[in-house]
Scaffold this active site. Structure first.
Site, PDB file in Angstrom:
ATOM      1  CG  HIS A 240      -9.989  -3.626   0.878  1.00 63.53           C
ATOM      2  ND1 HIS A 240      -9.250  -3.370   0.007  1.00 63.53           N
ATOM      3  CD2 HIS A 240      -9.242  -4.333   1.932  1.00 63.53           C
ATOM      4  CE1 HIS A 240      -7.821  -3.576   0.312  1.00 63.53           C
ATOM      5  NE2 HIS A 240      -8.040  -4.404   1.628  1.00 63.53           N
TER       6      HIS A 240
ATOM      7  NE  ARG B 164     -13.581  -5.560  -2.110  1.00 60.52           N
ATOM      8  CZ  ARG B 164     -12.440  -5.725  -1.691  1.00 60.52           C
ATOM      9  NH1 ARG B 164     -11.419  -4.988  -1.896  1.00 60.52           N
ATOM     10  NH2 ARG B 164     -12.022  -6.935  -1.156  1.00 60.52           N
TER      11      ARG B 164
ATOM     12  CG  HIS C   7      -1.957  -7.461   5.825  1.00 61.67           C
ATOM     13  ND1 HIS C   7      -0.926  -7.473   5.101  1.00 61.67           N
ATOM     14  CD2 HIS C   7      -2.815  -6.964   4.740  1.00 61.67           C
ATOM     15  CE1 HIS C   7      -1.057  -7.288   3.850  1.00 61.67           C
ATOM     16  NE2 HIS C   7      -2.335  -6.800   3.459  1.00 61.67           N
TER      17      HIS C   7
ATOM     18  CG  ASN D 178      -2.382 -11.435  -0.120  1.00 63.44           C
ATOM     19  OD1 ASN D 178      -1.279 -11.406   0.648  1.00 63.44           O
ATOM     20  ND2 ASN D 178      -2.212 -11.065  -1.165  1.00 63.44           N
TER      21      ASN D 178
ATOM     22  CG  ASP E 180      -6.967  -6.842   4.747  1.00 69.00           C
ATOM     23  OD1 ASP E 180      -7.573  -6.181   4.053  1.00 69.00           O
ATOM     24  OD2 ASP E 180      -5.946  -7.975   4.407  1.00 69.00           O
TER      25      ASP E 180
ATOM     26  CG  HIS F 224     -13.756 -10.755  -1.777  1.00 70.08           C
ATOM     27  ND1 HIS F 224     -13.443  -9.983  -2.876  1.00 70.08           N
ATOM     28  CD2 HIS F 224     -12.761 -10.938  -0.942  1.00 70.08           C
ATOM     29  CE1 HIS F 224     -12.092  -9.826  -2.769  1.00 70.08           C
ATOM     30  NE2 HIS F 224     -11.799 -10.496  -1.615  1.00 70.08           N
TER      31      HIS F 224
HETATM   32  O1  DOR Z   1      -6.986 -10.736   1.729  1.00 65.51           O
HETATM   33  C1  DOR Z   1      -6.918  -9.641   1.083  1.00 65.51           C
HETATM   34  N1  DOR Z   1      -7.813  -9.151   0.483  1.00 65.51           N
HETATM   35  N2  DOR Z   1      -5.691  -9.044   1.056  1.00 65.51           N
HETATM   36  C2  DOR Z   1      -5.276  -7.899   0.506  1.00 65.51           C
HETATM   37  O2  DOR Z   1      -4.210  -7.755   0.445  1.00 65.51           O
HETATM   38  C3  DOR Z   1      -6.299  -7.381  -0.434  1.00 65.51           C
HETATM   39  C4  DOR Z   1      -7.770  -7.620   0.239  1.00 65.51           C
HETATM   40  C5  DOR Z   1      -8.522  -7.401  -0.978  1.00 65.51           C
HETATM   41  O3  DOR Z   1      -8.656  -6.388  -1.527  1.00 65.51           O
HETATM   42  O4  DOR Z   1      -9.841  -8.191  -1.270  1.00 65.51           O
HETATM   43 ZN    ZN Z   2      -3.087  -6.234   1.667  1.00 63.65          ZN
END
Ligand code: DOR
Ligand code: ZN
Length: 447
Positions: free
Chosen positions: A73, A75, A245, A291, A318, A322
């Site tokens: 990701h 972002r 995942h 997740n 993954d 954040h």
């Molecule tokens: O932990 C996760 N973060 N699982 C996901 O599927 C999405 C991801 C996110 O975009 O932060």
């Molecule tokens: Zn995911």
């Protein structure tokens, strides 16, 4: 590692100058010299001579093909406070990656040719590693209407992997249509397998720990039911399914069954699901919220075994950066996810190589060859032995297998610090990464 830099380091795209890597061990084998000439791995052999080349004393370092992450990701666009294409790809290069697949859950969502081309161009401009955008399966990740898959595939970004990651494509008819659609260009649907009704308000793995804490749990069956359904659909329409995942022992069993049928089903596992367990959630430290959730020790063991025997094809990070306000808050409000690009290789060494579950060639397959095959990267990168032969593209990572390092989140190139490994000592250190013969990392630092 010493180095003598007497050639320009930052050449234009695809031109790396000439680099003579002395004493590297390709895939952990015997020490040889390796000559990178422009974008090509030109020669491999003992005591090479290469007048004019920059010599890098790489004695004892292991050479692997540049790593490929199917699940990052970045972002951007939209949450540049958490990560940008530039900062995320710097993190990737430091982690030994030469290609990352950038997930589509940006703001706006990468569900049009315009957005995927924007992300692809940002990657080219940054130049730290190749960025292959993942396209959304459904418009806005809403799970209601298919996105413009064909337009994304034929765009400059040449999208081959589609995913609503973060959300599950839970409608079986839409999932079937998406699988049928991408067959035309050998695309793949990467499913975030999470039955939504079974996981409403779920906070962590459903089990002993969730019962003790009195928090709503996330049953393994919510993941396994979707994987089973989608494997059946992929088999029925003859298309390619990739499962993101994977986190439970039951999922590994279902994948084993799907593969035994000859269906085109592949899967990834994250470094954190190969190491961490749900009892960490009892600390209520949201750094462990992810997740799918961390599962049990028995799940971890099954995931390692599945990755070792090829039931799970590859490791994917993954990497989910954040911002502090989204992560350093109470458990229920915190966003799920962990950063992973800068620690993935070390965790993989710790959980797979050190216990003897994979050798270096096996690790290279799980972190470079298999993700290249799944993501549709050029043929030569799909086989790790071929990727390190003369004539191959010079995407190479050099790592020191004997080094240990302590994770300092403040030293990360990533803009985010949400790692569960702060202060932890990890094995294996990336010393250098070459992208088409051009160093993106030297001496463990961004060039
Ligand atoms: O932990 C996760 N973060 N699982 C996901 O599927 C999405 C991801 C996110 O975009 O932060
Ligand atoms: Zn995911």
């Amino acid at each position: 590692m010493t180095q003598r830099v007497d050639a320009a380091v930052r050449d234009p795209v695809d031109s790396g100058g000439r680099w003579l890597l002395r004493g590297v061990r390709p895939l952990g084998g015997a020490a040889v010299d390796m000559l990178l000439d422009g974008p090509v791995l030109a020669e491999i052999g003992p005591a090479l001579s290469a007048p004019g080349a920059t010599v890098l004393d790489a004695d004892g370092l292991i050479a692997l093909p540049g790593l490929v992450d199917l699940h990052t990701h970045l972002r951007e666009p939209g949450r540049e406070d958490a990560e940008t294409v530039a900062s995320g790809t710097r993190a990737a290069a430091l982690g030994g990656f030469t290609t990352v697949f950038a997930m589509a859950n940006t703001e706006p969502v990468a569900d049009t040719a315009g957005v995927v081309e924007q992300v692809w161009r940002l990657g080219r401009t940054a130049g730290h590693c190749d960025v292959r955008p993942v396209g959304a399966v459904t418009e806005g990740l809403h799970g209601a209407r298919l996105a413009e898959l064909g337009a994304m595939a034929s765009s400059a970004a040449a999208v081959r992997v589609f995913s609503d990651d973060g959300n599950c494509v839970s409608d079986a008819v839409l999932m079937r249509r998406a699988l049928e659609y991408v067959k035309a260009f050998d695309g793949v649907i990467a499913q975030h397998a999470q039955e939504p009704r079974l996981t409403e308000n779920a906070q962590l793995n459903e089990g002993v720990v969730s019962a003790r804490l009195g928090l709503p749990g996330w049953p393994a069956a919510a993941e396994e039911a979707i994987i089973a359904r989608d494997a059946l659909l992929a088999g029925h329409v003859g298309s390619r399914l990739h499962v993101c995942h994977v986190s439970t022992a039951g999922s590994v069993e279902i994948l084993r069954w799907a593969k035994s049928k000859g269906w085109r089903v592949t899967a990834e596992v994250t470094p954190h699901h190969l190491l961490l367990t749900d009892d960490l959630a009892a600390s209520y430290d949201p750094v462990y919220k992810v997740n799918p959730p961390l599962r049990t020790a028995a799940d971890v063991e099954a995931l390692r075994a599945g990755l070792a025997d090829g039931t799970i094809d590859c490791i994917a990070t993954d990497h989910a950066p954040h911002a502090p306000q989204d992560k350093e808050t109470e458990w229920a409000a915190a966003r799920p996810g962990m950063v992973g690009l800068e620690t993935a290789l070390s965790i993989a060494i710790m959980v797979m190589v050190e216990p003897g579950l994979l050798d270096w060639a096996g690790l290279a397959d799980r972190m470079a060859g298999a993700p290249s095959r799944i993501g549709g990267l050029p043929q030569a990168s799909r086989d790790v032995a071929a990727a390190l032969r003369p004539g191959a593209v010079a995407n190479v990572v050099l790592l020191d297998p004997a080094a240990r390092w302590t994770v300092d989140p403040h030293a990360f190139a990533s803009r985010s610090r949400n790692t569960p490994y702060a202060g932890r000592s990890l094995p294996g250190r990336v010393q250098a990464t070459f992208l088409r013969g051009r160093p993106t990392v030297l001496d463990g630092k961004i060039v």
